[in-house]
Design an enzyme around this catalytic site. Structure first.
Site, PDB file in Angstrom:
ATOM      1  CG  ASP A  84       2.126  -8.933 -35.378  1.00  0.00           C
ATOM      2  OD1 ASP A  84       1.415  -9.588 -34.582  1.00  0.00           O
ATOM      3  OD2 ASP A  84       2.464  -7.745 -35.171  1.00  0.00           O
ATOM      4  CG  ASP A 153      -7.563 -15.821 -30.466  1.00  0.00           C
ATOM      5  OD1 ASP A 153      -7.735 -15.963 -31.685  1.00  0.00           O
ATOM      6  OD2 ASP A 153      -6.590 -15.168 -29.997  1.00  0.00           O
ATOM      7  CG  HIS A 155      -3.591 -14.439 -31.085  1.00  0.00           C
ATOM      8  ND1 HIS A 155      -4.791 -14.099 -31.665  1.00  0.00           N
ATOM      9  CD2 HIS A 155      -2.952 -13.268 -30.872  1.00  0.00           C
ATOM     10  CE1 HIS A 155      -4.863 -12.783 -31.774  1.00  0.00           C
ATOM     11  NE2 HIS A 155      -3.775 -12.256 -31.302  1.00  0.00           N
ATOM     12  CD  GLU A 160      -5.266 -15.447 -35.263  1.00  0.00           C
ATOM     13  OE1 GLU A 160      -5.922 -14.634 -35.901  1.00  0.00           O
ATOM     14  OE2 GLU A 160      -5.065 -15.348 -34.034  1.00  0.00           O
TER      15      GLU A 160
END
Lengths: 271, 436
Positions: A84, A153, A155, A160
């Site tokens: 990313d 979280d 991911h 997400e």
């Protein structure tokens, strides 16, 4: 020190638990190193590696650099694809993932710059940039080993909660949890944290022949629990890898704090 | 080579296994150079997709920006103030020889002379870029003749002048053309000095205070008019007095224009200034410190002595005092005195000249960078600019071992007797510490 045997079983999800962060980093680095060496890369045969950023893999990168400087490992015939990159952040910004990879990895090894691929968050046409990235992976023959991390979280990359589990490389808006977690890299100022990023999709990583997820620290423990003890769920996108034929989760003891004792004992081989 | 296609095609040189001075700290980083400029390797990697064409292992040395000497009267048998036809070649000789001491840019300095000398000599010393042939000439430093009689030191009394009559016109009459001039040292207590200082600074010439009996107020007014430098602090000026600190008081004055930075040079050879005085000045105003050699001590020796004498000043500070600060004084810090990307660099290292003390080990990269192989006692881990409290004095630290060594025989400053003796005379007693 706790380690499992190196003999590889096909089609299992392995959970490798090391005592602490340093040992986990070393285990992961040795695994990557051995993978590359066993592959015997050469002029017409490149080893393709997917790479993460963040604080978790730093120890692993340091070890890989050490193996390279010792002469045990060369990246001459390795192609890398990063997961990313932020959108709108200048490439030479100290918090861009280009800067991260240069300072923490590329400048210390012998990789050919033409083989180090990172998404360009400042491209004129962001979706075209993502499509081109997918094409480059395909042209390289797919990814041999994709190394990743996990967010608090759950991911993987910037996929997400709520991301499609068959998604491809695309533009994503970052979740609040992620922005909060990243604020520490931007002087604690939320307004300075980028809100969008280009990221490989869950499907992109699932296409890799092998996946290794690094998870260390108590703050990731709940995410690990959700990823491997609960069902496959797009709210915890790492859970998708329960269905990958060859995935290893490399953790330290702290990351297992939310797992059942039974699960931990099973994977440690202590019945 | 500068810019354009030529620079892009030039070979890329990577210096590895070294510490470089960047951002006020010594970092274990490689230094990349191409076409005479410091290169950003990250940009090279991601934009041009290139690697280095040649790597050079520095063996753990420190790479520092080339030293900038803003006050050097000559050397190696050459005296810049001698009005001969061969001044140009004399400057070139000194430029070539000082490279091995780590100096890559300098201001040839002329002491008080009659106007005929200035008119003859100044046109022969043009500004010149450095390179493998020698250090760069940044411009001439004119020390005098507009200085105080009492504090003239070694300067000839007969040729002292004032500009009370015609201010700046007197200056022009004396020097002739100011084209090649970079710094002028004058005494601010002389009448109409403010007009002169303003006129000089308007022409981009740095004005320095020195050889003066000015009190603090006169010095402050001179700074308000534009002066930014103090020539050899402590020497050839009134000593510090608690009720009137004189020029020395500029270091902590609160009457200076906002944003104005005062620099000061000190002769850090262990003889012209007591190490305790060096420490006082450095602690009072660390950002203004410059080391320079106005004696027979080579610049790299002065840097080492300064580091050693201040016993707590970091290696980074000592190196900056000889590189970054002089560059800032002259407004050159984007190109010189630093190893930042885009700054001037050289083509390759040169060996130290014959007669070099063995462990000086200064290999100059002509242009702007030099290697310093520091003696073992100083090559510890990089330190940040921290307080000196709690630091133990190294034994015999006010006279480091390298000062006991005879200076390199190749370093002779013609007129040494005149200058050295004069400075001692000015202070009223022989310099402490005995013989050089």
């Amino acid at each position: 020190m706790n380690c499992l045997s190196w003999k590889l079983c096909v089609t299992i999800m392995r959970l490798v638990i090391l005592d602490n962060y340093d040992l986990a980093s070393e285990w992961a680095a040795k695994y990557i190193c051995n993978r590359i060496i066993q592959f015997k890369p050469g002029q017409d045969r490149y080893f393709t590696l997917g790479l993460p950023t963040g604080s978790t893999p730093l120890g692993c990168y340091k070890k890989l650099i050490e193996y390279h400087k010792n002469g045990d490992l060369s990246f001459k015939y390795v192609k890398t694809f990063n997961m990313d990159e932020y959108v709108g952040l200048p490439r030479n910004h100290p918090e861009s993932y280009h800067s991260y990879m240069w300072n923490n990895f590329f400048k210390h090894i012998d990789i050919d710059p033409n083989n180090a691929h990172i998404l360009d968050g400042n491209a004129a046409d962001l979706q075209a940039e993502c499509d081109a990235f997918e094409k480059k992976i395909k042209e390289a023959g797919g990814i041999d080993l994709f190394v990743g991390g996990i967010g608090p979280d759950g991911h993987i990359a910037f996929n997400e909660p709520g991301s499609s589990l068959v998604s491809r490389t695309r533009l994503k808006t970052l979740a609040m949890d992620t922005i909060l977690a990243n604020a520490k890299y931007f002087d604690g100022d939320l307004s300075k944290v980028p809100t969008m990023a280009l990221t490989v999709g869950v499907g992109t990583v699932m296409d890799a022949r092998e996946v290794m997820i690094l998870i260390t620290g108590a703050h990731k423990a709940f995410a690990l629990y959700k990823a491997i003890e609960e069902g496959v769920n797009h709210m915890w996108t790492v859970s998708a890898f329960q269905q990958h034929p060859r995935t290893i989760f490399v953790c330290d003891e702290d990351a297992t704090l939310e797992l059942r004792v039974k699960t931990v004992k099973y994977f440690k081989g202590e019945h | 080579m500068r810019g354009g296609q030529g620079a892009v095609r030039a070979p890329v040189l990577q210096f590895t296994n070294c510490r470089i001075l960047r951002g006020r700290a010594l970092l274990w980083e490689d230094l990349w150079v191409r076409g005479g400029r410091i290169l950003d390797p990250e940009k090279l990697f991601f934009e041009e997709r290139r690697v280095a064409d040649e790597q050079r292992d520095c063996g753990g040395c420190i790479l520092a920006p080339g030293f900038i000497d803003v006050q050097i009267n000559g050397g190696f048998g050459v005296d810049f103030s001698q009005a001969t036809e061969g001044v140009g070649s004399g400057v070139a000789l000194v430029a070539r020889r000082i490279l091995s001491h780590g100096v890559t840019s300098f201001c040839p300095t002329l002491v008080t002379s009659p106007p005929e000398v200035y008119h003859k000599v100044l046109p022969q010393i043009p500004v010149k870029s450095g390179g493998p042939h020698g250090a760069g000439v940044l411009g001439v430093h004119l020390e005098g003749p507009f200085i105080s009689r009492e504090k003239r030191g070694a300067h000839p009394e007969a040729h002292l002048r004032s500009f009370e009559a015609n201010a700046f016109h007197d200056v022009l009459d004396t020097y002739g053309s100011l084209d090649n001039v970079r710094i002028v040292t004058l005494a601010p207590e002389l009448g109409r000095s403010h007009e002169v200082i303003q006129a000089l600074t308007a022409r981009g010439i740095c004005v320095s205070l020195g050889h003066s009996v000015a009190d603090l107020q006169a010095a402050e007014e001179a700074v308000q008019s534009g002066a930014t430098f103090i020539t050899h602090l402590f020497n050839a000026m009134l000593p510090f007095h608690h009720r009137d600190p004189g020029i020395v008081g500029l270091l902590t004055s609160d009457r200076l224009p906002r944003g104005r930075h005062i620099f000061y040079g000190m002769i850090a050879d262990g003889m012209h200034t007591n190490p305790a005085a060096l420490r006082i000045a450095h602690r009072a105003h660390p950002q203004g410190t410059q080391t320079l050699s106005g004696s027979i001590a080579p610049m790299d020796v002065c840097v080492r002595h300064f580091l050693q004498a201040t016993a707590g000043c970091s290696v980074e500070s000592a190196l900056e005092a000889a590189s970054l600060h002089p560059a800032q004084l002259l407004g050159l810090e984007k190109r010189k005195g630093t190893l930042d990307f885009g700054a001037d660099a050289g083509q390759g290292p040169t060996q130290g000249g014959p007669g070099q003390p063995e462990d000086a080990g200064v290999l100059g990269v002509p242009g702007q960078t030099s290697w310093c192989s520091m003696t073992p006692s100083m090559s510890g881990p990089p330190t940040s600019q921290a307080s000196w409290c709690g630091r133990r004095r190294r034994p015999g630290s006010d006279r480091g071992p390298w000062l006991e060594r005879t200076p390199s025989p190749s370093w002779t400053l013609s007129g040494l007797g005149r200058r050295g003796a004069g400075l001692r005379g000015a202070s009223g007693s022989p310099a402490p510490g005995g013989q050089p």
